[in-house]
Design a protein around this motif. Structure first.
Motif, short mmCIF file in Angstrom:
data_model
loop_
_atom_site.label_atom_id
_atom_site.label_comp_id
_atom_site.label_asym_id
_atom_site.label_seq_id
_atom_site.Cartn_x
_atom_site.Cartn_y
_atom_site.Cartn_z
N ARG A 109 1.16 15.78 -4.03
CA ARG A 109 1.07 14.37 -4.42
C ARG A 109 0.80 13.44 -3.24
O ARG A 109 1.19 12.29 -3.28
CB ARG A 109 2.35 13.94 -5.13
N GLY A 110 0.17 13.94 -2.22
CA GLY A 110 -0.12 13.06 -1.10
C GLY A 110 -0.12 13.82 0.21
O GLY A 110 -0.77 14.86 0.34
N THR A 111 0.64 13.31 1.18
CA THR A 111 0.65 13.85 2.54
C THR A 111 2.08 14.02 3.00
O THR A 111 2.96 13.22 2.66
CB THR A 111 -0.10 12.90 3.49
N ARG A 169 0.81 -1.21 0.00
CA ARG A 169 0.00 0.00 0.00
C ARG A 169 0.85 1.27 0.00
O ARG A 169 0.57 2.21 -0.74
CB ARG A 169 -0.93 0.01 1.21
N PHE A 170 1.90 1.30 0.84
CA PHE A 170 2.67 2.53 1.01
C PHE A 170 4.03 2.49 0.32
O PHE A 170 4.61 3.55 0.07
CB PHE A 170 2.87 2.81 2.50
N ILE A 209 4.35 10.86 1.94
CA ILE A 209 3.54 9.65 1.80
C ILE A 209 2.63 9.82 0.58
O ILE A 209 1.92 10.82 0.47
CB ILE A 209 2.69 9.41 3.06
N PRO A 210 2.63 8.87 -0.35
CA PRO A 210 1.85 9.02 -1.59
C PRO A 210 0.37 8.70 -1.41
O PRO A 210 -0.22 7.98 -2.20
CB PRO A 210 2.53 8.00 -2.52
N GLU A 211 -0.23 9.23 -0.35
CA GLU A 211 -1.65 9.00 -0.10
C GLU A 211 -2.16 10.09 0.82
O GLU A 211 -1.45 10.50 1.76
CB GLU A 211 -1.88 7.62 0.53
N ARG A 212 -3.38 10.57 0.60
CA ARG A 212 -3.95 11.63 1.43
C ARG A 212 -4.67 11.04 2.63
O ARG A 212 -5.40 10.07 2.49
CB ARG A 212 -4.90 12.50 0.62
N PHE A 213 -4.43 11.67 3.80
CA PHE A 213 -5.09 11.26 5.03
C PHE A 213 -6.19 12.25 5.37
O PHE A 213 -6.25 13.37 4.85
CB PHE A 213 -4.10 11.21 6.19
N LEU A 257 -0.72 2.42 8.79
CA LEU A 257 0.61 2.93 8.47
C LEU A 257 1.57 2.53 9.57
O LEU A 257 1.29 2.76 10.76
CB LEU A 257 0.56 4.45 8.33
#
Length: 493
Positions: free
Chosen positions: A255-257, A180-181, A205-209, A292
């Motif tokens: 691009r993420g977080t 995932r990460f 981190i390539p994902e938004r929280f 995470l």
């Protein structure tokens, strides 16, 4: 036996010529051959045509014994592969670094961008899970035979395969985390981190929280002890000697977080050194689906120049929550009562008890299979040692589970009362004799990613004594907060 009109004599009975107690094969084969002998019946001998002197009476495949012996083959294969992979990833010996920049000897620290060790942790966890299951798998072959003998204590041997199944689950979960990460990137500023200064930076981190999501960040200084033996194999044990923790709110990036962090590092701690100390930073957050949980190894060194006063402040952190299961604080006028109830370290107590049961079950299983005589003496000694460890772990588990500590601070002084099963031990210390209260690491566990540290709070006296005013406190923030509350209640100057 007769082969091609010639008489031969051989002693081999089956494919495996050694002794074993896997199943009831030996007993059944003996009964069959003994019965044929008593009835004066002929039995078939299987002869090697190229060497008629080589023959046996039973050529059936014993899959249980085959599986048991295959464990060792697979085990050494896995160990060999791990050694090969580690050798291929060795630091280039030709890499030369300036004496004033020792972090350049590590290729992963050539600049301020550090990659997480998630992939290596996943591989290591899978290796450990596979090795454990290979070692415990033979118990499944032995168990049915023991149960046929009404040896019900042998059921304790199931603890080993159960632990193996839990390890496989953990390896699968860590694999999903990595998928995932991926391998996250941490950019340090300043680079490297400095002792007596700061360890700071930002993690991408390539994902938004969710903007309200809290992320825990833990910085740990780890002491490594490397023991060399005569077999060219190094044993490495690690323990945390300093740790700090904070919680931050993530910020959005294109691009993420991003996770910015900043720690103040006290003086006197050791720098990063491959053979003695390392510094790790762990980030963790509970997210929908896969959580995470990543770890970075950071370069932290002493500065060659005097450090200027930093205008930045450490990552802000609110006062930690004080769980009632850990400690209950009651204010009474100018004094206070700190009560540490039973069951405050439930997970550690259960872990000690489980491992105590595993060692005890193994010792009990061995006692049902060992024979008398000098030849079995080493196994009896091993069983005694395992029984001792089992008793010790169970006692520690019960103590940490059921004991309580009451610390009363008043004009009479500091009165500590330890209770367990109706027994109590009370100590009293005058307020003016106490000069400080500090947290001290007393127990820790390692889950493959980070150290979970528990603290004891020590009140130091003028005559160099230590009075325990708190124990089994999880995490540095809570331990330091309680230490400050105790200093204020005791009125330490």
């Amino acid at each position: 036996y007769s082969f091609q009109n010639k008489i031969y004599l051989a002693k081999r009975v089956s494919i495996n010529s050694g002794a074993d107690n896997i199943g009831t094969y030996q007993q059944k084969l003996y009964a069959s051959l003994r019965g044929a002998q008593q009835r004066r019946e002929q039995v078939t001998a299987w002869v090697d045509p190229k060497d008629p002197n080589n023959a046996l009476l039973d050529r059936n495949m014993r899959w249980g014994l085959f599986g048991f012996k295959s464990v060792f083959f697979l085990l050494f294969t896995v160990v060999g592969l791990v050694i090969v992979i580690a050798a291929l990833q060795k630091t280039d010996p030709t890499l030369a670094a300036a004496a004033q920049r020792p972090w350049l000897t590590n290729p992963a620290w050539r600049d301020g961008r550090i990659t997480s060790t998630s992939r290596g942790a996943v591989v290591g966890y899978w290796c450990f899970a596979i090795v454990w299951n290979l070692i415990s798998a033979p118990l499944l072959f032995l168990l049915s035979g023991e149960l046929h003998k009404n040896n019900w204590p042998a059921l304790l041997g199931l603890l080993f395969p159960i632990v193996g199944a839990w390890l496989i689950y953990g390896a699968v979960y860590r694999t999903l985390q990595w998928r995932r990460f991926g391998c996250l990137t941490l950019t340090m500023n300043p680079f490297p981190g400095t002792i007596g200064g700061e360890v700071a930076g930002v993690i991408d981190i390539p994902e938004r929280f969710d903007a309200r999501q809290k992320v825990s960040i833990v910085l740990t200084c780890v002491h490594r002890i490397i023991t060399h033996n005569n077999r060219d194999h190094d044993n490495v044990s690690e323990s945390a000697i300093w740790q700090d923790e904070t919680q931050i709110t993530p910020t959005f990036a294109s691009r993420g977080t991003q996770l910015p962090f900043r720690f103040r590092v006290p003086t006197g701690l050791p720098p990063s050194a491959e053979d003695s100390h390392r510094w790790t930073l762990r980030i963790a957050a509970e997210l929908p689906g896969i959580d995470l949980n990543h770890t970075f190894e950071l370069p932290v060194f002493e500065s060659a120049m005097p450090l200027p006063a930093s205008s930045a402040t450490p990552t802000p952190s609110a006062p930690p929550e004080i769980p009632a299961s850990i400690v209950r604080i009651e204010r009474k006028g100018d004094g206070a009562i700190f009560y540490y109830p039973p069951f405050r370290s439930l997970s550690m107590s259960l872990t000690l008890a489980v491992f105590g049961l595993i060692f005890g079950g193994a010792a009990l299983f061995m006692s049902t299979t060992l024979e008398k005589g000098l030849i079995a003496l080493p196994m009896w000694l091993m069983m005694i040692v395992m029984s001792f460890f089992a008793a010790m772990l169970l006692c520690l588990g019960f103590y940490t589970l059921f004991n309580s500590l009451r610390v009363e601070i008043s004009a009479r002084g500091v009165i500590t009362t330890r209770r367990m099963f109706g027994f109590e031990v009370t100590k009293q210390t005058a307020l003016e004799d106490i000069v400080d209260v500090k947290p001290r690491i007393t127990s820790q566990s390692h889950d493959g990613k980070t150290f979970h540290v528990r603290y004891t709070l020590d009140a130091s006296t003028r005559d160099q004594r230590r009075v325990v005013v708190g124990d089994d406190v999880p995490g540095h923030p809570l331990a330091e907060y309680l230490a400050q509350q105790l200093r204020e209640a005791i009125k330490v100057k």
